[in-house]
Write a protein that holds these residues in place. Structure first.
Motif, mmCIF file in Angstrom:
data_model
loop_
_atom_site.group_PDB
_atom_site.id
_atom_site.type_symbol
_atom_site.label_atom_id
_atom_site.label_comp_id
_atom_site.label_asym_id
_atom_site.label_seq_id
_atom_site.Cartn_x
_atom_site.Cartn_y
_atom_site.Cartn_z
ATOM 1 N N GLN A 62 7.611 -3.539 -0.571
ATOM 2 C CA GLN A 62 7.187 -3.403 0.828
ATOM 3 C C GLN A 62 6.660 -1.999 1.082
ATOM 4 N N ASP A 63 5.832 -1.867 2.109
ATOM 5 C CA ASP A 63 5.333 -0.553 2.503
ATOM 6 C C ASP A 63 6.495 0.291 3.020
ATOM 7 N N THR A 64 6.569 1.539 2.559
ATOM 8 C CA THR A 64 7.613 2.449 3.033
ATOM 9 C C THR A 64 6.955 3.757 3.459
ATOM 10 N N PRO A 65 6.584 3.876 4.740
ATOM 11 C CA PRO A 65 5.928 5.102 5.217
ATOM 12 C C PRO A 65 6.846 6.316 5.183
ATOM 13 N N LYS A 93 12.016 5.776 -2.402
ATOM 14 C CA LYS A 93 10.600 5.445 -2.582
ATOM 15 C C LYS A 93 9.801 5.762 -1.325
ATOM 16 N N GLY A 95 5.631 5.047 -0.119
ATOM 17 C CA GLY A 95 4.313 4.563 -0.508
ATOM 18 C C GLY A 95 4.120 3.096 -0.201
ATOM 19 N N PRO A 96 2.968 2.547 -0.622
ATOM 20 C CA PRO A 96 2.641 1.151 -0.306
ATOM 21 C C PRO A 96 3.457 0.171 -1.131
ATOM 22 N N ALA A 97 3.385 -1.087 -0.740
ATOM 23 C CA ALA A 97 4.073 -2.146 -1.470
ATOM 24 C C ALA A 97 3.544 -2.224 -2.899
ATOM 25 N N PHE A 190 1.681 4.941 -5.768
ATOM 26 C CA PHE A 190 0.445 4.737 -5.028
ATOM 27 C C PHE A 190 -0.575 4.067 -5.930
ATOM 28 N N ASP A 219 -9.373 -7.779 3.764
ATOM 29 C CA ASP A 219 -9.815 -6.441 3.369
ATOM 30 C C ASP A 219 -11.115 -6.475 2.569
ATOM 31 N N SER A 261 -11.197 -1.247 1.451
ATOM 32 C CA SER A 261 -10.439 -0.033 1.155
ATOM 33 C C SER A 261 -10.262 0.068 -0.349
ATOM 34 N N ASN A 264 -6.849 -1.059 -1.730
ATOM 35 C CA ASN A 264 -6.386 -2.422 -1.508
ATOM 36 C C ASN A 264 -7.233 -3.391 -2.313
#
Length: 365
Positions: A62-65, A93, A95-97, A190, A219, A261, A264
């Motif tokens: 999962q995304d973790t900002p 962690k 970063g993105p998923a 990343f 995307d 992007s 992505n």
């Protein structure tokens, strides 16, 4: 702590060669280890030092900002009396998923870095004591700080499309210098920036007019699409007046997509409505940032495009070809590769070019 002193001496004297890796932890005979995660270990005359990293895949996926605990790195000191020292270290962690395919190589990189951290720490602490240092707290803090620098990772590629950066934040400890160190391991995962190009060609070998539409987009930027969604059936080839065509013409629709992007992937659902005895057709293409591409086709008038794409996105359709049929029609899809780079079919340059061929034709009635 004679066992740890013996192991520290081995590491100080032999460096990397003191360590061994076990991909099957059960081979060590320790029932407290997770059987599915590899370990690094040093076997001494008085005991064994074992290091293992366990991840929470739900967090990695999962995304973790902000930094979030995503696992643990555990150090065991084992003697004939069992584990006499267990140090648990947090793995956080940011970063993105991350796709499941990248988790295993990332964990190996983290495990290797943690081994390097322990090796550097124990070597420095042991050497300092051997040279006459007496302030154990100072020795521990200095050795841990320098070991953190030695073990840090900056942008190491751990999968085809994923890079990892890793830093250690050693916690100050007291007690004897040659002791296992507690640390917080902060990882940054990343995606490597890349431009993906998806080229799709659809051939209509039926006697039906296909009305094609993009029903779902993820995307992407549509670089090339047919001027009209209407795709004629097989028919008489155009010819000048007075010239009788000798063959039929088959129509083709061309699409070209690019990810919006560069970190992505992209995805698309193309649908053709049903008419007459034609039930309709759907083609799904999923090109993730990490892992294998997926493709799927069906002969249905599907309308829940979001749910359909989500089902395909789970990875069970990572295949080069797929075909379906009913009593009157056959629908097939094929691609050139599931991941990685290849030459562009247009310019010949090497890049992330993925080609798809979709054919709809009459089957046995």
């Amino acid at each position: 702590m004679a066992a740890l002193h013996d192991i520290a001496q081995q590491i100080a004297n032999n460096g990397d060669s003191a360590w061994q890796q076990a991909s099957q932890p059960s081979s060590l005979g320790y029932d407290f280890l997770d059987p599915n995660a590899p370990v690094h270990y040093v076997k001494g005359s008085k005991g064994t030092l074992v290091v293992q990293v366990l991840a929470d895949n739900s967090i990695l996926g999962q995304d973790t900002p902000d930094y979030k605990q995503a696992g643990i790195a555990t150090t065991y000191l084992v003697t004939d009396q069992g584990p006499i020292s267990v140090i648990v270290n947090w793995v956080e962690k940011l970063g993105p998923a991350i796709a499941s395919v990248a988790i295993a190589p990332a964990l190996l990189a983290i495990l290797g870095a943690f081994k390097t951290f322990l090796q550097s720490y124990l070597t420095r602490a042991y050497s300092a004591i051997a040279e006459g240092a007496t302030d154990s707290a100072t020795v521990s803090e200095e050795a841990a700080t320098e070991a953190a620098e030695d073990a840090a990772i900056d942008g190491e590629v751990v999968a085809d499309e994923v890079a990892l950066s890793l830093t250690f934040s050693p916690l100050a400890i007291v007690g004897i210098a040659v002791a296992a160190i507690a640390a917080i391991i902060a990882i940054i995962l990343f995606f490597l920036a890349k431009t993906m190009i998806c080229l799709v060609k659809i051939f209509n070998y039926t006697d039906q007019t296909l009305n094609l539409a993009l029903c779902y987009e993820y995307d992407l930027v549509a670089k090339e699409v047919p001027q009209s969604g209407s795709m004629p059936p097989i028919g008489i080839a155009p010819a000048p007046p007075g010239v009788k065509p000798l063959d039929s013409v088959i129509y083709r629709a061309d699409y070209q997509f690019q990810n919006d992007s560069s970190v992505n992937g992209l995805g698309v659902v193309i649908h053709g409505d049903g008419s007459g005895d034609f039930p309709g057709m759907t083609a799904v293409i999923d090109i993730p940032a990490v892992g294998n591409n997926s493709l799927y086709v069906d002969l249905k008038n599907t309308e829940d495009w979001d749910q359909l794409y989500e089902n395909i996105d789970h990875g069970q359709y990572d295949q080069l070809t797929m075909g379906v049929s009913n009593s009157g029609y056959q629908l097939s899809i094929a691609t050139n590769q599931l991941r990685g780079e290849s030459p562009s079919p247009i310019t010949g340059e090497t890049g992330y070019f993925y080609e798809y061929l979709i054919v709809i034709e009459k089957g046995a009635s």
